[in-house]
Scaffold this active site. Structure first.
Site, PDB file in Angstrom:
ATOM      1  N   ALA A 271       0.835  -1.202   0.000  1.00 62.33           N
ATOM      2  CA  ALA A 271       0.000   0.000   0.000  1.00 62.33           C
ATOM      3  C   ALA A 271       0.869   1.252   0.000  1.00 62.33           C
ATOM      4  O   ALA A 271       1.955   1.233   0.583  1.00 62.33           O
ATOM      5  CB  ALA A 271      -0.914  -0.009   1.223  1.00 62.33           C
ATOM      6  N   PRO A 272       0.427   2.323  -0.692  1.00 60.75           N
ATOM      7  CA  PRO A 272      -0.896   2.555  -1.278  1.00 60.75           C
ATOM      8  C   PRO A 272      -1.122   1.953  -2.664  1.00 60.75           C
ATOM      9  O   PRO A 272      -2.210   2.065  -3.201  1.00 60.75           O
ATOM     10  CB  PRO A 272      -0.976   4.081  -1.344  1.00 60.75           C
ATOM     11  CG  PRO A 272       0.442   4.509  -1.538  1.00 60.75           C
ATOM     12  CD  PRO A 272       1.260   3.548  -0.735  1.00 60.75           C
ATOM     13  N   GLY A 273      -0.102   1.335  -3.254  1.00 62.70           N
ATOM     14  CA  GLY A 273      -0.369   0.539  -4.435  1.00 62.70           C
ATOM     15  C   GLY A 273       0.166   1.034  -5.757  1.00 62.70           C
ATOM     16  O   GLY A 273      -0.118   0.431  -6.797  1.00 62.70           O
ATOM     17  N   GLY A 274       0.952   2.093  -5.775  1.00 59.90           N
ATOM     18  CA  GLY A 274       1.497   2.588  -7.039  1.00 59.90           C
ATOM     19  C   GLY A 274       2.358   1.555  -7.744  1.00 59.90           C
ATOM     20  O   GLY A 274       2.246   1.351  -8.957  1.00 59.90           O
ATOM     21  N   ASP A 290       0.274  -6.376   2.590  1.00 61.72           N
ATOM     22  CA  ASP A 290       0.407  -5.230   3.484  1.00 61.72           C
ATOM     23  C   ASP A 290      -0.254  -5.569   4.806  1.00 61.72           C
ATOM     24  O   ASP A 290      -1.239  -6.317   4.840  1.00 61.72           O
ATOM     25  CB  ASP A 290      -0.226  -3.978   2.874  1.00 61.72           C
ATOM     26  CG  ASP A 290       0.294  -2.696   3.522  1.00 61.72           C
ATOM     27  OD1 ASP A 290       1.260  -2.134   2.997  1.00 61.72           O
ATOM     28  OD2 ASP A 290      -0.260  -2.288   4.558  1.00 61.72           O
ATOM     29  N   ASP A 317       0.998  -9.716   8.304  1.00 63.52           N
ATOM     30  CA  ASP A 317       2.232  -9.245   8.910  1.00 63.52           C
ATOM     31  C   ASP A 317       3.364 -10.077   8.315  1.00 63.52           C
ATOM     32  O   ASP A 317       3.371 -11.313   8.438  1.00 63.52           O
ATOM     33  CB  ASP A 317       2.147  -9.431  10.426  1.00 63.52           C
ATOM     34  CG  ASP A 317       3.376  -8.934  11.167  1.00 63.52           C
ATOM     35  OD1 ASP A 317       4.434  -8.749  10.529  1.00 63.52           O
ATOM     36  OD2 ASP A 317       3.296  -8.738  12.395  1.00 63.52           O
ATOM     37  N   ASP A 333       9.359  -2.661  -0.550  1.00 64.40           N
ATOM     38  CA  ASP A 333       9.406  -1.234  -0.232  1.00 64.40           C
ATOM     39  C   ASP A 333       9.267  -1.149   1.283  1.00 64.40           C
ATOM     40  O   ASP A 333       8.168  -1.045   1.821  1.00 64.40           O
ATOM     41  CB  ASP A 333       8.269  -0.500  -0.946  1.00 64.40           C
ATOM     42  CG  ASP A 333       8.372   1.015  -0.827  1.00 64.40           C
ATOM     43  OD1 ASP A 333       9.217   1.485  -0.041  1.00 64.40           O
ATOM     44  OD2 ASP A 333       7.598   1.720  -1.495  1.00 64.40           O
ATOM     45  N   CYS A 386      11.972   5.031   0.853  1.00 66.42           N
ATOM     46  CA  CYS A 386      11.831   6.453   0.505  1.00 66.42           C
ATOM     47  C   CYS A 386      12.493   7.294   1.586  1.00 66.42           C
ATOM     48  O   CYS A 386      11.877   8.164   2.203  1.00 66.42           O
ATOM     49  CB  CYS A 386      10.360   6.833   0.326  1.00 66.42           C
ATOM     50  SG  CYS A 386       9.306   6.454   1.731  1.00 66.42           S
TER      51      CYS A 386
END
Length: 459
Positions: A271-274, A290, A317, A333, A386
């Protein structure tokens, strides 16, 4: 010198507030409430705004006033160090701890005086009125009025004397970025962080065509960058599912897996799924995992809007979940401090601290160890965060490989990432920074800070 920004303007921007009957007062009150929830309640701004959007009183505001609320809070957070420094210069002594409400009112008022094209008299009078109507702030009504009036008179003097790059960067980040990247880079990051960025879109096809339709540009990496006005849902192509919002840097890691058509790919912490959308659009059979059911619901809604299928969404999890069989490729990610996203999320630097990086490092290390056996021999594994902190990127992977993980680096080349040669590290990983890909219009320049590395599991 920091520049003043335009407040959202429309014929409705100054119409009487529906909730209080006073022009603009409700918008300022909501801005103060939201700022307090972020800075005192330590809640992410997006989450606070999402919750407010469900409240009837907030929804009763005109679209222009809701846009003003967002602009007030985001600008204040983006330049909080400058705002607080300016307020301190106007006061002989600090506000007492019990004057928190007055402090937030002062911050919103000073943000308008210093950085927004709001008439000075409106900024001062509305802040004073707001203090007068607030039981907790009323004892400091005269102080609020006096500080803001002084700031109006001395605005140019104050702004000219401030070290803007240093003040807008939280101290813990300034120290680490200066040590890691050098002070010049830390200052360049800060200059980017002071500007609200444009919107980046990943399009299914015809990037040039969509850039023309939306009045944007095509970046070297293939994303479409648009200076959007109004609601995102009203832009051409949204309802038809032709594109989705995704920072240009965030769109790069999924591309490092190459041709995934027909392959089984795991998108971990999806998530958020991009990235899930990218993989599905490229023809992969995606398992999106997720821990948050709510965030996965939003991911599934986005995929439905985009008319993308072939995705299995799993709420789990990763500490206890195990796939039935290994994947052809895995994208992780990992949860991180998100310090690379300050240009879009100005609250991050105020909500996170150095100890969070250390704590999250343990999580990243553990997830890496879990994912080892989820990649088929010969399969690709992309790890990304990120974050601009090397502890969550370069150092994490160095320790992972030094610990005997059965993977080898597969160097990334500049042509895979739109020619961004300066984003390729000496060992072939990807490191994007806010000061990369500049533009004459600062809103159209910059990238989120990302680290990504590509590994192949040994046979």
């Amino acid at each position: 010198m920091a520049q003043r920004e335009r407040a959202p303007k429309s014929p409705d921007a100054v119409r009487p507030d529906r909730t209080s009957g006073d022009p603009g007062l409700a918008a300022r009150r909501f801005a103060v409430d939201i700022l307090a929830e972020v800075l005192e309640g330590h809640r992410p701004l997006d989450r606070v705004l999402d919750h407010r959007a469900t409240m009837p009183a907030y929804r009763a505001l005109s679209p222009a006033d809701r846009a003003l609320v967002r602009a007030l809070v985001a600008t204040c957070l983006r330049r909080l160090g400058l705002v607080d420094d300016a307020i301190r210069r106007m006061m002989e002594k600090q506000l007492p701890a019990k004057a928190l409400r007055a402090k937030q009112i002062l911050r919103i008022g000073a943000t308008q005086v210093l950085f927004m094209e709001v008439p000075d008299h409106a900024a001062v009078s509305l802040a004073t009125e707001l203090a007068d109507r607030d039981r907790d702030a009323r004892p400091w009504k005269a102080l609020v009025n006096g500080v803001l009036r002084s700031l109006v008179r001395r605005r140019d003097e104050v702004l000219a004397d401030q070290d803007a790059e240093r003040l807008v960067t939280p101290l813990w980040l300034w120290r680490e970025w200066s040590e890691t990247w050098g002070e010049d880079a830390a200052r360049a990051f800060a200059r980017v962080h002071m500007v609200e960025p444009a919107l980046d879109l990943t399009v299914k096809s015809d990037a040039a065509g969509w850039a023309e339709r939306l009045g944007g540009i095509v970046l070297p990496t293939g994303s479409v960058r648009v200076i959007a006005h109004g609601r995102i849902e009203r832009l051409d192509g949204f309802e038809e599912g032709e594109w989705w919002i995704q920072d240009a840097a965030a769109a790069l890691p999924a591309r490092l897996l190459g041709d995934v058509a027909g392959l089984r790919v795991a998108d971990l912490c999806a998530a958020p799924g991009g990235k899930t959308a990218q993989l599905a659009a490229a023809g992969a059979k995606v398992t999106a995992v997720d821990i948050s059911a709510g965030r996965l619901d939003r991911l599934k809604q986005n995929l439905a809007r985009l008319h993308l299928d072939g995705v299995e969404a799993v709420t789990a999890d990763l500490g206890v979940w195990t796939p039935d069989e290994a994947f052809d490729a895995v994208l992780l990610d990992a949860p991180c401090s998100a310090t690379g996203t300050l240009r879009r999320n100005p609250d991050v630097g105020r909500l996170k601290k150095a100890t969070d990086v250390e704590d999250l490092g343990h999580v990243q290390s553990y997830l890496l160890s879990r994912a080892v056996d989820w990649v088929k021999p010969g399969g690709l594994f992309v790890y990304c965060t990120c974050s601009l902190q090397k502890a969550e990127g370069e150092d994490q992977i160095a320790a992972f490989l030094a610990g005997g993980a059965p993977f080898d680096r597969v160097p990334i080349t500049a042509d895979e990432v739109g020619g961004l040669a300066d984003a390729i590290t000496a060992d072939g990983a990807l490191r994007t920074r806010p000061d990369q890909m500049p533009d004459v219009d600062p809103r159209l320049g910059g990238l989120d800070g990302f680290y990504a590395v590509r590994l192949r599991r040994r046979p």
